[in-house]
Scaffold this motif. Structure first.
Motif, PDB file in Angstrom:
ATOM      1  N   ASP A 173      10.318 101.705   7.079  1.00 20.98           N
ATOM      2  CA  ASP A 173      10.534 100.752   8.167  1.00 20.98           C
ATOM      3  C   ASP A 173       9.361  99.783   8.198  1.00 20.98           C
ATOM      4  N   ASP A 174       9.602  98.562   8.674  1.00 19.02           N
ATOM      5  CA  ASP A 174       8.537  97.558   8.727  1.00 19.02           C
ATOM      6  C   ASP A 174       7.733  97.612  10.017  1.00 19.02           C
ATOM      7  N   SER A 206      19.317 101.318  11.319  1.00 15.81           N
ATOM      8  CA  SER A 206      18.885 100.007  11.787  1.00 15.81           C
ATOM      9  C   SER A 206      19.107  99.827  13.279  1.00 15.81           C
ATOM     10  N   TRP A 246       6.927  99.869   5.450  1.00 15.22           N
ATOM     11  CA  TRP A 246       7.459  99.049   4.360  1.00 15.22           C
ATOM     12  C   TRP A 246       6.452  97.976   3.970  1.00 15.22           C
ATOM     13  N   ASN A 305       8.177 102.499  14.673  1.00 18.85           N
ATOM     14  CA  ASN A 305       9.340 103.230  14.161  1.00 18.85           C
ATOM     15  C   ASN A 305       8.923 104.294  13.150  1.00 18.85           C
ATOM     16  N   LYS A 350      15.543 103.104  17.607  1.00 20.99           N
ATOM     17  CA  LYS A 350      14.193 103.456  17.179  1.00 20.99           C
ATOM     18  C   LYS A 350      13.217 102.755  18.125  1.00 20.99           C
ATOM     19  N   ASP A 371      15.351 101.060   6.812  1.00 24.25           N
ATOM     20  CA  ASP A 371      15.632 100.122   7.887  1.00 24.25           C
ATOM     21  C   ASP A 371      16.309  98.909   7.235  1.00 24.25           C
TER      22      ASP A 371
END
Length: 192
Positions: free
Chosen positions: A162-163, A106, A181, A167, A138, A7
């Protein structure tokens, strides 16, 4: 081939610092601006135009937005998201040097996607996919399936960082290995 997919926002880059400047440019208080900035962001990330996004914010806050202001706000917004975290860039460079196949997925508007593709570091990615360009975002399964198609990969051949938990769960729902993440060092550990 195995792919490592990242991401962008708050994974490769730091959180935007542009919100106060955006609010000032629009002539509204920062504390009123920020909640609206986020509340109406999803349609922008899914392909609405820069002008549509900034006008939707202006309409909610009683500020008039024309083409010129929209262009200025877009430039400020892009600059705010342009700060790559040094540790993330080091990780990307090390992975690329080691021959890893890197991709970027992203949720971001098309204007930002265009800026990213002009950056030297973007060459580290074999594939970049932005929600604003494909009008999918996402955590929807469709964008992950499109990613797999562009990578010519099976889900199990990808590891996605991904944070956002939603997602990560969206990627896992289509069979992609995915991890929340927690910084470049944690990613290095996961990859080793």
């Amino acid at each position: 081939m195995n792919w490592i997919v990242f991401d962008y926002g708050e994974v490769l880059c730091t959180r935007t610092t542009a919100l106060p400047k955006l609010a000032a440019t629009m002539g509204v208080p920062a504390e009123e601006f920020e909640p609206v900035y986020w509340a109406v962001r999803e349609p922008y990330d899914r392909g609405s135009s820069d002008l549509e996004y900034w006008t939707s914010i202006g309409d909610r806050l009683g500020a008039r937005v024309d083409d010129t202001m929209s262009e200025e706000l877009t430039a400020i917004d892009i600059a705010g998201w342009s700060n790559l975290a040094p540790s993330s860039l080091e990780l990307l460079e090390a992975l690329s040097e080691a021959g890893a196949a890197l991709a970027l997925l992203s949720n971001a508007p098309s204007s930002f996607a265009k800026w990213v593709r002009e950056q030297e570091w973007a060459k580290l990615f074999r594939v970049t996919l932005f929600s604003g360009d494909v009008k999918l975002a996402k955590p929807d399964a469709e964008i992950f399936r499109l990613l797999l198609e562009k990578l010519d990969a099976k889900p199990e051949e990808c590891l996605f960082f991904d944070d956002r938990e939603s997602n990560v769960e969206g990627a896992r729902a289509v069979g992609i290995r995915a991890q929340l993440w927690d910084g470049a060092e944690a990613a290095r550990a996961a990859l080793d």
